[in-house]
Design a protein around this motif. Structure first.
Motif, mmCIF file in Angstrom:
data_model
loop_
_atom_site.group_PDB
_atom_site.id
_atom_site.type_symbol
_atom_site.label_atom_id
_atom_site.label_comp_id
_atom_site.label_asym_id
_atom_site.label_seq_id
_atom_site.Cartn_x
_atom_site.Cartn_y
_atom_site.Cartn_z
ATOM 1 N N UNK A 3 -8.023 11.128 -11.894
ATOM 2 C CA UNK A 3 -7.127 11.154 -10.740
ATOM 3 C C UNK A 3 -7.116 9.760 -10.140
ATOM 4 N N UNK A 4 -5.949 9.119 -10.176
ATOM 5 C CA UNK A 4 -5.846 7.764 -9.642
ATOM 6 C C UNK A 4 -4.932 7.768 -8.435
ATOM 7 N N UNK A 5 -5.199 6.877 -7.500
ATOM 8 C CA UNK A 5 -4.383 6.802 -6.289
ATOM 9 C C UNK A 5 -2.934 6.483 -6.644
ATOM 10 N N UNK A 6 -2.762 5.628 -7.639
ATOM 11 C CA UNK A 6 -1.413 5.234 -8.056
ATOM 12 C C UNK A 6 -0.680 6.397 -8.726
ATOM 13 N N UNK A 7 -1.422 7.445 -9.065
ATOM 14 C CA UNK A 7 -0.803 8.605 -9.690
ATOM 15 C C UNK A 7 -0.761 8.444 -11.197
ATOM 16 N N UNK B 205 6.283 15.288 -1.567
ATOM 17 C CA UNK B 205 5.622 14.583 -0.472
ATOM 18 C C UNK B 205 4.311 14.000 -1.002
ATOM 19 N N UNK B 206 3.685 13.144 -0.217
ATOM 20 C CA UNK B 206 2.413 12.546 -0.630
ATOM 21 C C UNK B 206 1.359 13.588 -0.962
ATOM 22 N N UNK B 207 1.284 14.595 -0.126
ATOM 23 C CA UNK B 207 0.283 15.640 -0.335
ATOM 24 C C UNK B 207 0.565 16.452 -1.588
ATOM 25 N N UNK B 208 1.838 16.739 -1.809
ATOM 26 C CA UNK B 208 2.209 17.489 -3.010
ATOM 27 C C UNK B 208 1.962 16.676 -4.267
ATOM 28 N N UNK C 3 -10.146 7.019 -5.076
ATOM 29 C CA UNK C 3 -9.480 7.199 -3.775
ATOM 30 C C UNK C 3 -8.432 8.312 -3.843
ATOM 31 N N UNK C 4 -8.855 9.529 -4.195
ATOM 32 C CA UNK C 4 -7.875 10.593 -4.436
ATOM 33 C C UNK C 4 -7.101 10.987 -3.180
ATOM 34 N N UNK C 5 -7.622 10.646 -2.012
ATOM 35 C CA UNK C 5 -6.953 11.063 -0.776
ATOM 36 C C UNK C 5 -6.549 9.854 0.057
ATOM 37 N N UNK C 6 -6.459 8.697 -0.611
ATOM 38 C CA UNK C 6 -6.250 7.417 0.075
ATOM 39 C C UNK C 6 -5.131 7.389 1.089
ATOM 40 N N UNK C 7 -3.977 7.981 0.744
ATOM 41 C CA UNK C 7 -2.828 7.848 1.639
ATOM 42 C C UNK C 7 -2.389 9.177 2.231
ATOM 43 N N UNK D 281 -4.604 14.180 7.295
ATOM 44 C CA UNK D 281 -5.825 14.979 7.363
ATOM 45 C C UNK D 281 -5.722 16.333 6.682
ATOM 46 N N UNK D 282 -4.596 17.015 6.886
ATOM 47 C CA UNK D 282 -4.433 18.357 6.337
ATOM 48 C C UNK D 282 -4.359 18.307 4.805
ATOM 49 N N UNK D 283 -3.538 17.395 4.265
ATOM 50 C CA UNK D 283 -3.409 17.267 2.811
ATOM 51 C C UNK D 283 -4.730 16.824 2.197
ATOM 52 N N UNK D 284 -5.425 15.926 2.885
ATOM 53 C CA UNK D 284 -6.714 15.452 2.391
ATOM 54 C C UNK D 284 -7.695 16.613 2.262
ATOM 55 N N UNK D 285 -7.760 17.458 3.281
ATOM 56 C CA UNK D 285 -8.676 18.598 3.240
ATOM 57 C C UNK D 285 -8.359 19.529 2.078
#
Ligand code: ADP
Ligand code: ADP
Length: 222
Positions: free
Chosen positions: A90-94, A142-145, A166-170, A173-177
């Motif tokens: 899982x990369x931040x860049x996707x 969306x970012x979270x999706x 950094x799987x939750x970098x951007x 709070x809700x999406x990160x959780x």
């Protein structure tokens, strides 16, 4: 044996006449059921470590085992096969292909491991709460999706180890959780999770935190 085992890892890079040591003897083990976080300042070797553990890069010294099988020091084709079988990345860049739907991205990730422990696409979509977005393209999410779609693809072959940069970098709070909960559940189900992160929420799901400095692990706290 630990599901993820990196021992005495060195990685040198030649830059012109000079040689940089990105890793100088890192030891890292993640056991079944564990979530381990790696932190450290920029340039301390975190990305290089993750790439070596994933079999995307070869360490100059030391060895990496995933799910009891050595993945380092093998031809690229073999590393790639072992990676598809044992590792979810899982990369931040996707890691999603832009012109494929969420569903087809998950199918593609499963196809990488021809004889693998494939999980049904509907179950994967359900786990990350994206059943209603199966036919969407990555740019429509969306970012979270997007983060959750990447996670579904990373889990497609039921990997022993999930490696996340950094799987939750951007994420808010809700999406990160939501992402962190899925990762934590993965570990609780007897797999291994390793996160490179600076987020305090992400650190809070870790059983252990390993700090890198100048390519070495400098301490470890529970
Ligand atoms: P971090 O992820 O903690 O920021 P990196 O693993 O990216 O650290 O980098 C560790 C060190 O290795 C840095 O000094 C970086 O400049 C160097 N490095 C990383 N990749 C390369 C490369 N491909 N070529 C040369 N030097 C590299
Ligand atoms: P999440 O909490 O998963 O990040 P949001 O509440 O941000 O989701 O988004 C809700 C809906 O709005 C989603 O179906 C998503 O596809 C859509 N959406 C949000 N942001 C964008 C965007 N930048 N582009 C397209 N669609 C978006």
């Amino acid at each position: 044996a630990p599901l993820l085992d990196g021992r005495g890892l060195y990685r040198f890079f030649r830059v012109g006449e000079d040689e940089t040591a990105a890793l100088r003897g890192v030891d890292i083990r993640v056991r079944r059921g564990e979530t381990v976080a790696v932190i450290g300042p920029s340039g301390s070797g975190k990305s290089t470590l993750l790439a070596c553990l994933a079999g995307l890069d070869e360490p100059s010294g030391g060895a990496v085992h995933v799910g009891g099988t050595r993945i380092s020091h093998r031809p690229e084709a073999e590393r790639s096969r072992l990676r598809a079988r044992h590792v979810g990345i899982l990369l931040q860049s996707g890691t999603l292909i832009r012109h494929l739907s969420v569903r087809d991205n998950i199918r593609l990730a499963r196809a990488a491991d021809r004889h693998g422990r494939h999980r049904p696409v509907t179950e994967l979509l359900d786990q990350v709460e994206l059943s209603h977005r199966a036919d969407a393209l990555p740019q429509e999410l969306s970012g979270g999706e997007l983060a959750r779609a990447g996670l579904a693809a990373a889990l497609a072959n039921d990997p022993d180890v999930v490696l996340a940069d950094e799987p939750t970098g951007e994420l808010d709070g809700d999406s990160e959780q939501r992402v962190l909960q899925i990762l934590r559940r993965r570990a609780n189900d007897g797999r291994a999770v390793l996160l490179v992160t600076h987020s305090s929420a992400a650190l809070s799901i870790a059983d252990r935190v390993i700090t890198l400095h100048d390519g070495r692990n400098v301490d470890e706290r529970d």
